[in-house]
Design a protein around this motif. Structure first.
Motif, PDB file in Angstrom:
ATOM      1  N   ASP A 189       0.827  -1.208   0.000  1.00 23.95           N
ATOM      2  CA  ASP A 189       0.000   0.000   0.000  1.00 23.95           C
ATOM      3  C   ASP A 189       0.861   1.257   0.000  1.00 23.95           C
ATOM      4  OD1 ASP A 189      -2.335  -1.443  -0.034  1.00 23.95           O
ATOM      5  OD2 ASP A 189      -2.679  -1.324   2.140  1.00 23.95           O
ATOM      6  N   ALA A 190       1.946   1.238   0.760  1.00 25.56           N
ATOM      7  CA  ALA A 190       2.836   2.401   0.821  1.00 25.56           C
ATOM      8  C   ALA A 190       3.444   2.675  -0.551  1.00 25.56           C
ATOM      9  CB  ALA A 190       3.930   2.177   1.856  1.00 25.56           C
ATOM     10  N   TYR A 191       3.803   1.586  -1.247  1.00 32.40           N
ATOM     11  CA  TYR A 191       4.379   1.766  -2.581  1.00 32.40           C
ATOM     12  C   TYR A 191       3.380   2.452  -3.506  1.00 32.40           C
ATOM     13  CZ  TYR A 191       5.924   0.957  -7.313  1.00 32.40           C
ATOM     14  OH  TYR A 191       6.267   1.164  -8.623  1.00 32.40           O
ATOM     15  N   PHE A 192       2.152   1.974  -3.526  1.00 35.51           N
ATOM     16  CA  PHE A 192       1.164   2.543  -4.447  1.00 35.51           C
ATOM     17  C   PHE A 192       0.725   3.944  -4.033  1.00 35.51           C
ATOM     18  CE2 PHE A 192       0.730  -1.870  -5.922  1.00 35.51           C
ATOM     19  CZ  PHE A 192       0.802  -1.652  -7.293  1.00 35.51           C
ATOM     20  N   GLN A 193       0.770   4.240  -2.748  1.00 36.86           N
ATOM     21  CA  GLN A 193       0.484   5.615  -2.319  1.00 36.86           C
ATOM     22  C   GLN A 193       1.528   6.569  -2.872  1.00 36.86           C
ATOM     23  OE1 GLN A 193       0.227   5.560   1.971  1.00 36.86           O
ATOM     24  NE2 GLN A 193      -1.706   4.425   1.987  1.00 36.86           N
ATOM     25  N   ASP A 194       2.788   6.150  -2.823  1.00 36.83           N
ATOM     26  CA  ASP A 194       3.871   6.982  -3.349  1.00 36.83           C
ATOM     27  C   ASP A 194       3.774   7.081  -4.874  1.00 36.83           C
ATOM     28  OD1 ASP A 194       6.685   8.061  -2.133  1.00 36.83           O
ATOM     29  OD2 ASP A 194       6.892   7.475  -4.221  1.00 36.83           O
ATOM     30  N   LEU A 195       3.434   5.968  -5.519  1.00 40.56           N
ATOM     31  CA  LEU A 195       3.282   5.965  -6.978  1.00 40.56           C
ATOM     32  C   LEU A 195       2.127   6.870  -7.405  1.00 40.56           C
ATOM     33  CD1 LEU A 195       4.406   4.633  -9.589  1.00 40.56           C
ATOM     34  CD2 LEU A 195       2.572   2.932  -9.356  1.00 40.56           C
ATOM     35  N   ASP A 196       1.047   6.850  -6.651  1.00 40.50           N
ATOM     36  CA  ASP A 196      -0.083   7.733  -6.959  1.00 40.50           C
ATOM     37  C   ASP A 196       0.314   9.202  -6.832  1.00 40.50           C
ATOM     38  OD1 ASP A 196      -1.743   5.602  -7.450  1.00 40.50           O
ATOM     39  OD2 ASP A 196      -2.690   5.624  -5.458  1.00 40.50           O
ATOM     40  N   GLN A 197       1.184   9.494  -5.886  1.00 43.72           N
ATOM     41  CA  GLN A 197       1.616  10.886  -5.680  1.00 43.72           C
ATOM     42  C   GLN A 197       2.405  11.398  -6.876  1.00 43.72           C
ATOM     43  OE1 GLN A 197       3.809  11.531  -2.037  1.00 43.72           O
ATOM     44  NE2 GLN A 197       3.657  13.750  -2.178  1.00 43.72           N
ATOM     45  N   ILE A 198       3.328  10.589  -7.378  1.00 45.26           N
ATOM     46  CA  ILE A 198       4.080  11.028  -8.564  1.00 45.26           C
ATOM     47  C   ILE A 198       3.168  11.025  -9.792  1.00 45.26           C
ATOM     48  CG2 ILE A 198       4.964   8.713  -9.139  1.00 45.26           C
ATOM     49  CD1 ILE A 198       6.752  12.105  -9.644  1.00 45.26           C
ATOM     50  N   GLY A 199       2.197  10.123  -9.800  1.00 44.94           N
ATOM     51  CA  GLY A 199       1.243  10.094 -10.907  1.00 44.94           C
ATOM     52  C   GLY A 199       0.444  11.373 -11.001  1.00 44.94           C
ATOM     53  N   GLN A 200       0.043  11.909  -9.871  1.00 40.95           N
ATOM     54  CA  GLN A 200      -0.716  13.160  -9.844  1.00 40.95           C
ATOM     55  C   GLN A 200       0.133  14.322 -10.352  1.00 40.95           C
ATOM     56  OE1 GLN A 200      -2.280  13.703  -5.866  1.00 40.95           O
ATOM     57  NE2 GLN A 200      -3.332  11.727  -5.892  1.00 40.95           N
ATOM     58  N   MET A 201       1.406  14.352  -9.942  1.00 43.70           N
ATOM     59  CA  MET A 201       2.286  15.431 -10.387  1.00 43.70           C
ATOM     60  C   MET A 201       2.495  15.373 -11.892  1.00 43.70           C
ATOM     61  SD  MET A 201       6.072  16.560  -8.989  1.00 43.70           S
ATOM     62  CE  MET A 201       7.100  15.608 -10.116  1.00 43.70           C
ATOM     63  N   VAL A 202       2.715  14.169 -12.416  1.00 48.32           N
ATOM     64  CA  VAL A 202       2.921  14.019 -13.861  1.00 48.32           C
ATOM     65  C   VAL A 202       1.654  14.372 -14.625  1.00 48.32           C
ATOM     66  CG1 VAL A 202       3.382  12.353 -15.703  1.00 48.32           C
ATOM     67  CG2 VAL A 202       4.752  12.302 -13.613  1.00 48.32           C
ATOM     68  N   GLN A 203       0.509  13.970 -14.111  1.00 50.81           N
ATOM     69  CA  GLN A 203      -0.757  14.267 -14.781  1.00 50.81           C
ATOM     70  C   GLN A 203      -0.976  15.775 -14.892  1.00 50.81           C
ATOM     71  OE1 GLN A 203      -4.325  12.747 -12.855  1.00 50.81           O
ATOM     72  NE2 GLN A 203      -5.347  12.567 -14.839  1.00 50.81           N
ATOM     73  N   GLU A 204      -0.575  16.517 -13.873  1.00 44.08           N
ATOM     74  CA  GLU A 204      -0.700  17.971 -13.915  1.00 44.08           C
ATOM     75  C   GLU A 204       0.129  18.569 -15.040  1.00 44.08           C
ATOM     76  OE1 GLU A 204       0.458  19.352 -10.099  1.00 44.08           O
ATOM     77  OE2 GLU A 204      -1.348  18.630  -9.068  1.00 44.08           O
ATOM     78  N   GLU A 205       1.223  17.906 -15.392  1.00 43.10           N
ATOM     79  CA  GLU A 205       2.125  18.438 -16.407  1.00 43.10           C
ATOM     80  C   GLU A 205       1.774  17.976 -17.823  1.00 43.10           C
ATOM     81  OE1 GLU A 205       4.483  20.723 -15.786  1.00 43.10           O
ATOM     82  OE2 GLU A 205       3.755  20.689 -13.723  1.00 43.10           O
ATOM     83  N   ILE A 206       1.370  16.712 -18.000  1.00 42.57           N
ATOM     84  CA  ILE A 206       1.160  16.191 -19.362  1.00 42.57           C
ATOM     85  C   ILE A 206      -0.268  15.731 -19.621  1.00 42.57           C
ATOM     86  CG2 ILE A 206       3.580  15.492 -19.472  1.00 42.57           C
ATOM     87  CD1 ILE A 206       2.675  12.585 -19.213  1.00 42.57           C
ATOM     88  N   GLY A 207      -1.110  15.761 -18.602  1.00 45.03           N
ATOM     89  CA  GLY A 207      -2.524  15.477 -18.818  1.00 45.03           C
ATOM     90  C   GLY A 207      -2.983  14.061 -18.528  1.00 45.03           C
ATOM     91  N   TYR A 208      -2.078  13.169 -18.200  1.00 45.44           N
ATOM     92  CA  TYR A 208      -2.473  11.799 -17.871  1.00 45.44           C
ATOM     93  C   TYR A 208      -1.394  11.129 -17.026  1.00 45.44           C
ATOM     94  CZ  TYR A 208       0.715  10.474 -21.694  1.00 45.44           C
ATOM     95  OH  TYR A 208       1.818  10.309 -22.502  1.00 45.44           O
ATOM     96  N   VAL A 209      -1.772   9.995 -16.413  1.00 45.91           N
ATOM     97  CA  VAL A 209      -0.827   9.195 -15.635  1.00 45.91           C
ATOM     98  C   VAL A 209      -0.253   8.125 -16.555  1.00 45.91           C
ATOM     99  CG1 VAL A 209      -0.517   7.647 -13.663  1.00 45.91           C
ATOM    100  CG2 VAL A 209      -2.136   9.570 -13.509  1.00 45.91           C
ATOM    101  N   PRO A 210       1.068   8.130 -16.813  1.00 47.93           N
ATOM    102  CA  PRO A 210       1.654   7.162 -17.755  1.00 47.93           C
ATOM    103  C   PRO A 210       1.717   5.752 -17.186  1.00 47.93           C
ATOM    104  CG  PRO A 210       3.364   8.524 -16.778  1.00 47.93           C
ATOM    105  CD  PRO A 210       2.065   9.101 -16.309  1.00 47.93           C
ATOM    106  N   CYS A 211       1.809   4.791 -18.109  1.00 47.83           N
ATOM    107  CA  CYS A 211       1.846   3.380 -17.710  1.00 47.83           C
ATOM    108  C   CYS A 211       3.261   2.871 -17.457  1.00 47.83           C
ATOM    109  CB  CYS A 211       1.178   2.516 -18.783  1.00 47.83           C
ATOM    110  SG  CYS A 211       2.003   2.569 -20.391  1.00 47.83           S
ATOM    111  N   PHE A 212       4.268   3.679 -17.745  1.00 44.15           N
ATOM    112  CA  PHE A 212       5.662   3.251 -17.643  1.00 44.15           C
ATOM    113  C   PHE A 212       6.223   3.567 -16.246  1.00 44.15           C
ATOM    114  CE2 PHE A 212       4.659   5.092 -21.808  1.00 44.15           C
ATOM    115  CZ  PHE A 212       4.735   3.962 -22.603  1.00 44.15           C
TER     116      PHE A 212
END
Length: 323
Positions: A189-212
């Motif tokens: 759960d801790a891993y995915f919480q951290d992954l979701d956090q970077i996903g949100q930051m990236v989405q703000e910049e490029i418009g989506y959460v990447p799969c890579f």
């Protein structure tokens, strides 16, 4: 003195007095006359000046009226130039491929573990963005090379570089927000919480959460065992179940450790697979990586390799899981 003489003297003095008064009056009249003449001259000069000024304004208006068609033509030319610039901008935007399908899609597989026959270097850069990212982008531009940036949130002041890299046609992947082993490997759960956090930051910049994605330390890391036994065996399956794909590497520059520019070049250019996923870093302090990149790119390009960014069909390197 006789009465006649006294009378005559008085008369003479009266005449003198009258004469003096008359002279004063004449002098005053002359002064007034001079002043009137001067005033008249000043009025005439001012009037002449006003007439000339009015004529000048009239001529300017007439000239402006005569030039109106030319001005209109010039205005049309400017508008056409502006439209041309907009069209060119549109062309540039169209030149950057639509990569919205790179978004994470649960149930949709990503990549292949089979190498293609094409000679490709998938240059990957971890731990950025940072103060070195712009220099890396400039080098990639110079050599017409594409890369993949596995980003973190360690230096959020440079997060705008994520969009800068994306807009240049590079692929954005995620490397967790904190890159803190103790935090990301504390639990699944801790891993995915951290992954979701970077996903949100990236989405703000490029418009989506990447799969890579790329695991800190790679999927073969053993440091995770210190925090949670068996966590990597769970994560490598779970990330794919959620629509992500994780990327290890089959080539490394060695810049995860302190190396000279020459050492980085020597190690990074020692691989000969058809598809090379090359690990480098664009994080703060990796100046030697920036210095080595031109030589690394030139080496592989001279051997017929093309530098491409990862996509949904690219080769995927997976290490053996050790935890």
């Amino acid at each position: 003195m006789s009465d006649r003489e006294e009378k005559t003297g008085k008369n003479d003095n009266g005449k003198k007095n009258k004469g003096g008064k008359r002279n004063k009056i004449i002098a005053i009249e002359m002064i007034i006359l001079v002043l009137l003449i001067m005033a008249a001259v000043a009025i005439f000069i001012q009037r002449d000046k006003s007439v000339k000024e009015a004529a000048k304004i009239h001529n300017q208006k007439a000239k402006k009226t005569e030039q109106t068609p030319q001005a209109a033509q010039k205005e049309n030319e400017i508008e056409e130039e502006t439209e041309g610039t907009e069209e060119e901008t549109g062309d540039r935007d169209e030149a950057v491929p639509d990569r919205s399908n790179f978004a994470v899609q649960p149930g949709v597989s990503v990549g292949t573990t089979e190498q293609s026959d094409e000679k490709i270097v998938y240059l990957t850069l971890d731990d950025g963005p940072s103060d070195n990212t712009q220099a890396v982008l400039d080098i990639l531009d110079k050599y017409n090379a594409k890369a993949t940036f596995f980003v973190t949130g360690e230096m959020p002041e440079y997060k705008d570089m994520i969009k800068a890299a994306y807009d240049k046609g590079h692929t954005i992947g995620m490397h967790t927000y904190s890159h803190d082993y103790a935090k990301v490997y504390a639990s699944v759960d801790a891993y995915f919480q951290d992954l979701d956090q970077i996903g949100q930051m990236v989405q703000e910049e490029i418009g989506y959460v990447p799969c890579f994605i790329r695991f800190p330390g790679g999927s073969s890391n053993t440091v995770s065992k210190k925090y949670t036994a068996g966590i990597m065996s769970t994560l490598v399956q779970e990330v794919q179940n959620r629509g992500y794909q994780y990327y290890d590497w089959n080539g490394s520059s060695g810049d995860g450790s302190v190396r000279t520019t020459e050492e980085l070049v020597a190690q990074a250019t020692s691989f000969d697979s058809n598809n090379i996923i090359l690990l480098c870093h664009d994080s703060h302090g990796k100046q030697t990586t920036v210095e080595a990149l031109p030589q690394i790119i030139e080496h592989y390009q001279s051997l017929g390799y093309t530098f491409k960014a990862l996509d949904r069909d690219s080769f995927v390197a997976h290490h053996g899981v050790n935890n």
